[in-house]
Design a protein around this motif. Structure first.
Motif, PDB file in Angstrom:
ATOM      1  N   ALA A 705     108.556  54.454  35.020  1.00  0.00           N
ATOM      2  CA  ALA A 705     108.659  53.087  34.505  1.00  0.00           C
ATOM      3  C   ALA A 705     108.656  53.067  32.988  1.00  0.00           C
ATOM      4  O   ALA A 705     109.415  52.321  32.361  1.00  0.00           O
ATOM      5  CB  ALA A 705     107.507  52.238  35.050  1.00  0.00           C
ATOM      6  N   TYR A 706     107.815  53.898  32.361  1.00  0.00           N
ATOM      7  CA  TYR A 706     107.724  53.891  30.898  1.00  0.00           C
ATOM      8  C   TYR A 706     109.038  54.363  30.258  1.00  0.00           C
ATOM      9  O   TYR A 706     109.566  53.712  29.363  1.00  0.00           O
ATOM     10  CB  TYR A 706     106.571  54.786  30.454  1.00  0.00           C
ATOM     11  N   HIS A 707     109.568  55.504  30.738  1.00  0.00           N
ATOM     12  CA  HIS A 707     110.813  56.012  30.136  1.00  0.00           C
ATOM     13  C   HIS A 707     111.990  55.100  30.450  1.00  0.00           C
ATOM     14  O   HIS A 707     112.927  54.979  29.652  1.00  0.00           O
ATOM     15  CB  HIS A 707     111.076  57.429  30.633  1.00  0.00           C
ATOM     16  N   GLY A 708     111.976  54.452  31.622  1.00  0.00           N
ATOM     17  CA  GLY A 708     113.031  53.487  31.903  1.00  0.00           C
ATOM     18  C   GLY A 708     112.988  52.313  30.951  1.00  0.00           C
ATOM     19  O   GLY A 708     114.026  51.834  30.469  1.00  0.00           O
ATOM     20  N   ALA A 709     111.783  51.814  30.657  1.00  0.00           N
ATOM     21  CA  ALA A 709     111.653  50.698  29.714  1.00  0.00           C
ATOM     22  C   ALA A 709     112.072  51.112  28.307  1.00  0.00           C
ATOM     23  O   ALA A 709     112.718  50.351  27.589  1.00  0.00           O
ATOM     24  CB  ALA A 709     110.211  50.188  29.716  1.00  0.00           C
ATOM     25  N   ARG A 710     111.710  52.339  27.883  1.00  0.00           N
ATOM     26  CA  ARG A 710     112.112  52.807  26.550  1.00  0.00           C
ATOM     27  C   ARG A 710     113.617  52.992  26.453  1.00  0.00           C
ATOM     28  O   ARG A 710     114.222  52.757  25.402  1.00  0.00           O
ATOM     29  CB  ARG A 710     111.420  54.129  26.226  1.00  0.00           C
ATOM     30  N   ALA A 711     114.257  53.436  27.528  1.00  0.00           N
ATOM     31  CA  ALA A 711     115.719  53.603  27.510  1.00  0.00           C
ATOM     32  C   ALA A 711     116.421  52.258  27.382  1.00  0.00           C
ATOM     33  O   ALA A 711     117.452  52.132  26.705  1.00  0.00           O
ATOM     34  CB  ALA A 711     116.174  54.319  28.781  1.00  0.00           C
ATOM     35  N   GLU A 712     115.869  51.207  28.041  1.00  0.00           N
ATOM     36  CA  GLU A 712     116.497  49.892  27.969  1.00  0.00           C
ATOM     37  C   GLU A 712     116.180  49.202  26.652  1.00  0.00           C
ATOM     38  O   GLU A 712     117.015  48.505  26.094  1.00  0.00           O
ATOM     39  CB  GLU A 712     116.014  49.038  29.141  1.00  0.00           C
ATOM     40  N   ARG A 713     114.926  49.392  26.145  1.00  0.00           N
ATOM     41  CA  ARG A 713     114.514  48.794  24.870  1.00  0.00           C
ATOM     42  C   ARG A 713     113.909  49.882  24.002  1.00  0.00           C
ATOM     43  O   ARG A 713     112.730  50.216  24.132  1.00  0.00           O
ATOM     44  CB  ARG A 713     113.471  47.694  25.088  1.00  0.00           C
ATOM     45  N   PHE A 716     110.577  49.279  22.397  1.00  0.00           N
ATOM     46  CA  PHE A 716     109.438  48.971  23.262  1.00  0.00           C
ATOM     47  C   PHE A 716     108.343  50.015  23.080  1.00  0.00           C
ATOM     48  O   PHE A 716     108.592  51.198  23.040  1.00  0.00           O
ATOM     49  CB  PHE A 716     109.922  48.928  24.715  1.00  0.00           C
ATOM     50  N   ASN A 717     107.101  49.535  22.980  1.00  0.00           N
ATOM     51  CA  ASN A 717     105.974  50.452  22.792  1.00  0.00           C
ATOM     52  C   ASN A 717     104.760  49.837  23.460  1.00  0.00           C
ATOM     53  O   ASN A 717     104.395  48.700  23.178  1.00  0.00           O
ATOM     54  CB  ASN A 717     105.706  50.681  21.316  1.00  0.00           C
ATOM     55  N   VAL A 718     104.139  50.548  24.385  1.00  0.00           N
ATOM     56  CA  VAL A 718     102.968  50.078  25.108  1.00  0.00           C
ATOM     57  C   VAL A 718     102.030  51.256  25.279  1.00  0.00           C
ATOM     58  O   VAL A 718     102.448  52.403  25.432  1.00  0.00           O
ATOM     59  CB  VAL A 718     103.368  49.471  26.472  1.00  0.00           C
TER      60      VAL A 718
END
Length: 861
Positions: A705-713, A716-718
């Motif tokens: 989920a984290y790498h998918g979110a970073r690839a889309e945005r 993005f940093n959490v």
């Protein structure tokens, strides 16, 4: 030296009054220049001499300073080492004398003999103020002192004292320096006998006697040497009062550096200040094995006295050389200014148009040669003036020709920018300008496509119209135009008639239309020939390089016009197709949404996906092609000069295309999300259930989920937090389905945290945590985020199908519903949510560790 100005031609002979009028200004200017040149030459000569002497003197002083300083430091190091060796020898002699008292073994009858030896040692070695002898067991048997009463068999136990233990272990012990009554420096020296039963002799040594050694060390006139202990306290100094005051020298930079360097210091600290605040050159050397340090210091004024004397001598030499330079400069300046004045006056007259003026200087040096050069220049100017008008006319003709070429190019570019949709005006402008600029019979533009040659533009003398009747015709090498197209090179023939190398059809055209020289240049687009431009003359005269280059530039402009028209037409066609495809996509999407609302979750079929698959594939492929088309159009436009209207038109088309593409991508994603979620929701499970490590499944889901979110945005940093219970262990589950549930919950947490960060002020850090816990026959998984939270009215509908809190187009509302079915229906577990609006949201999942006998908990299928 002879100076004179004289005319050589009758034109230069003027009346006396005229000559006087012409010479007077030059003489006045010459006097002004003489004054300036005179001062400049004198100053320059003085500066050269002074700089040379000063540079030489500074270099000498610099190197002398470095060598002198290095020599002083080297001498001081040698003095320090020699002094250290003397003091070391002083201590070694005491040690040697002390060694005689450790030769005999202890016995009852040896006390008196040992006391006699001790008193003799005190007489022979004045530095020893007290001697104690200890037997092999560490008991004091004898103590003889200059300052106290003697003691025999005192029995003091020194077995644990370092001066006994260290002496036994190392044969010799050098104690630290201490000050008796806080004034006189003392040191303990202990020495063990060679025999084990000989015991240890312990001597208290008064270090004040080292003053004799230090006082004898001479360092220049004002320098001195001194000894410092390992703690920085003064042990010996020519000023005995400093030693008796127990002076601490550790605050001096040179002392700190030497103590840090083991008794020696670097040359960087060779200059320092002594205890009186005087700047000195200093050097040090260690005194082993006591770990003392010997310092040798010399005042800087005394050390650099020779350098200061050298500087004074340099100043006197520089002053004398400057006086000599002033006198010599005045003499040389007077010798040079006169000829220069004559040169300036003659050059002024030549510059005023009197090319017959001659300068006569008889100095026998370069100035005379310069005057001859001026005279030669005047002769050349007289000769070249006659042909100047012809050169001006020739240059004017060249400029006129260049202006015509620029005008023709501007007209063609104007035609290109004025008609982006049709190449005919551009071709007409090209042939019209070729006829105007060249003496040609006709000019033509030919294009080739699918092996057929067309002639879209032609112009020329009467009768040329019959030439266009011969086209279109197949591409072949029987014409010069076809030969240029096939060879991709510029081809010309002159004469054409009677030339055996000329193509047959071109000879036929030459007889029919009355020309005898012809030139064709191909139009190339990325190494592909799309046509040619040709011109013909009646006379058999070759076209020069400038004419060939101009026709080649016209060919390049024609290629740009053709490519612009093709791209714009293709852009319009693609835009129409895109609009139609967008309408089809919207219709299919509406139908799909209707089907999605009406169909039950378990009856969605593959036909729905097939219905939307074709328009989606077309949209994706068309988006890629359209993007390449826009890039290609921008490359062409960068090399094309367009007017403002054309640029606005192209910009509107490009903006419209980009807007449509964005809508296509948005609706395509929406349709793809609907189909994917419907198919996932219709499935009862994927794969097989098997025992897996719950902690590993949660960790893998977090990473995905984290790498998918970073690839889309990318921005993005959490912050991810993990708290896994090692006892959670293995559970019999469907790993793919549980991973899908975790991905959905984690992605929702990322979305909520990112949304709160966008709404909140600076300083908010989005955080998501995942924890596991063993509950015996069950395992618990918690996913918590510090996002926007869930309102109570939304929480009640959270697991309902098709319910979503995301904006329109970003979700289908099936994710949480499917998660509920997977956890509850498929695995027999529970899923719950805790939330505080604006603070956090936490999903709690409980799963049984084992599946029921029919492969689903509770027998559910």
């Amino acid at each position: 030296m002879t100076l004179s100005l004289h005319p050589d031609t009758p034109q230069a002979r003027t009346s006396p009054s005229t000559a006087a009028d012409r010479v007077a200004p030059g003489e006045g200017a010459g006097r002004g220049i003489r004054t300036r040149l005179f001062a400049k030459y004198v100053a320059l000569f003085v500066a050269v001499v002074a700089i040379a002497l000063l540079a030489n003197g500074l270099f000498e002083v610099f190197f002398y300073y470095r060598e002198h300083k290095a020599s002083l430091i080297r001498v001081q190091h040698e003095q320090a080492e020699a002094a250290a060796a003397k003091i070391g020898q002083f201590v070694k002699e005491i040690e040697s004398q002390l060694g005689w008292t450790t030769q005999l073994p202890w016995s009852a009858g040896s006390i008196e003999q040992r006391r006699f030896d001790a008193l003799r040692l005190l007489r022979q070695v004045p530095a020893i103020t007290e001697l104690a002898q200890v037997d092999a067991s560490g008991r004091e048997r004898l103590r003889v002192s200059r300052l106290a009463m003697d003691a025999i068999d005192s029995g003091i136990d020194l077995s644990d004292d370092p001066k006994f233990t260290q002496a036994v272990a190392h044969k010799v012990f050098y104690g630290p320096v201490y000050f008796r009554r806080d004034s006189e420096p003392y040191m303990t020296l202990a020495q063990a006998g060679s025999r084990k039963d000989a015991g240890v002799s312990i001597a208290e040594v008064n270090l004040k006697l080292i003053w004799d050694v230090v006082s004898q060390i001479k360092v220049g006139k004002g320098g001195h040497a001194y000894v410092v202990g390992p703690e920085g306290r003064l042990i010996a100094h020519p000023d005995i009062s400093l030693v008796l005051r127990n002076t601490d020298m550790s605050n001096l930079a040179q002392v700190r550096a030497a103590l840090a360097g083991g008794g020696t210091m670097s040359d960087a600290l060779s200059e320092a200040r002594n205890i009186q605040g005087q700047k000195v050159l200093t050097a040090s050397a260690p005194i082993e094995p006591m770990h003392w340090t010997m310092f040798v210091e010399l005042p800087v004024e005394e050390a650099y006295a020779a350098l200061y004397a050298a500087l004074e001598r340099l100043a006197l030499v520089l002053l004398a050389a400057s006086v000599f330079a002033v006198l010599a400069g005045m003499f040389l300046a007077r010798r040079m200014v006169g000829p220069i004045q004559a040169l300036r006056s003659g050059a002024e007259r030549i510059g005023g148009g009197d090319f017959a003026q001659r300068i006569s200087i008889k100095t026998g040096d370069e100035l005379e040669g310069l005057a001859d050069q001026f005279n030669h220049m005047g002769e050349r100017l007289q000769e070249s003036y006659a042909g100047l008008e012809n050169k001006v006319e020739q240059r004017t003709a060249e400029l006129r020709e260049s202006l015509e070429q620029q005008t023709a190019t501007a007209e063609i570019l104007s035609s290109m920018s004025g008609s982006m949709h049709d190449t005919k005006p551009v071709f007409d402008a090209i042939v019209r300008n070729l006829l105007r600029m060249f003496d040609t019979r006709f000019a033509v533009v030919q294009t080739v496509q699918d092996g057929i040659v067309q002639m879209p533009a032609a112009d020329g003398q009467p009768g040329f119209e019959r030439l266009t009747e011969r086209y279109p015709r197949p591409l072949a090498d029987d014409t010069i135009g076809g030969l240029a197209i096939l060879s991709k090179q510029t081809v010309q023939f002159q004469p054409v008639l009677g030339n055996p190398s000329a193509p047959a059809t071109t000879k036929e055209f030459a007889r029919d239309f009355g020309f005898n020289s012809v030139l064709f240049t191909p139009m190339l687009l990325r190494d592909k020939v799309i046509g040619a431009i040709g011109v013909a003359r009646v006379e058999a005269v070759a076209f020069d390089e400038k004419q060939i280059a101009l026709i080649a530039s016209f060919a390049n402009q024609a290629v740009i016009a053709i490519e612009n028209t093709r791209l714009l037409n293709e852009l319009r066609m693609r835009t129409r197709e895109l609009s139609q495809s967008l309408d089809d996509l919207r219709t299919a999407q509406d139908r799909l949404v209707q089907t999605e609302k009406l169909a039950s979750l378990g009856q969605l079929t593959a036909g729905i996906a097939h219905e939307i698959k074709n328009p989606l594939n077309f949209v994706n492929n068309f988006s890629s092609v359209s993007t390449e088309l826009i890039d290609e159009l921008n490359e062409v436009l960068q090399s094309t000069a367009l007017d403002e209207k054309s640029r606005e038109e192209v910009g509107e088309l490009t903006a419209m295309l980009k807007g449509n593409l964005e809508k296509v991508v948005q609706h395509g994603k929406r349709a793809d999300s609907i189909v994917r979620n419907m198919l996932l929701h219709s499935r009862q499970g994927s794969g097989e259930h098997r025992p897996v490590d719950i902690n590993a499944v949660v960790e893998e889901s977090l990473n995905l989920a984290y790498h998918g979110a970073r690839a889309e945005r990318p921005a993005f940093n959490v912050t991810l937090e993990r708290a896994f219970d090692p006892a959670a262990g293995m559970a019999d589950i469907y790993p793919q389905e549980i991973t899908r549930v975790l991905l959905n919950l984690i992605s929702n947490g990322f979305y909520a945290a990112a949304k709160r960060k966008g709404d909140a002020a600076g300083g908010f850090e989005p955080t998501l945590s995942a924890t596991t816990k063993s509950l015996g026959d069950k395992v618990e998984i918690r996913i918590r985020d510090n996002g926007t939270g869930i309102p109570p009215e939304v929480k009640e509908k959270l697991f309902s199908p098709f319910f979503t809190t995301k904006p329109a187009g970003e979700g289908t509302g099936l994710g949480l519903s499917m998660s509920h079915d997977i956890v509850v229906k498929q695995h027999g577990g529970t899923i719950d949510v805790k939330t505080d609006p604006g603070v956090f949201t936490e999903f709690i999942i409980t799963l049984p560790r084992t599946m029921a006998a029919d492969d689903t908990p509770g027998g559910k299928t």
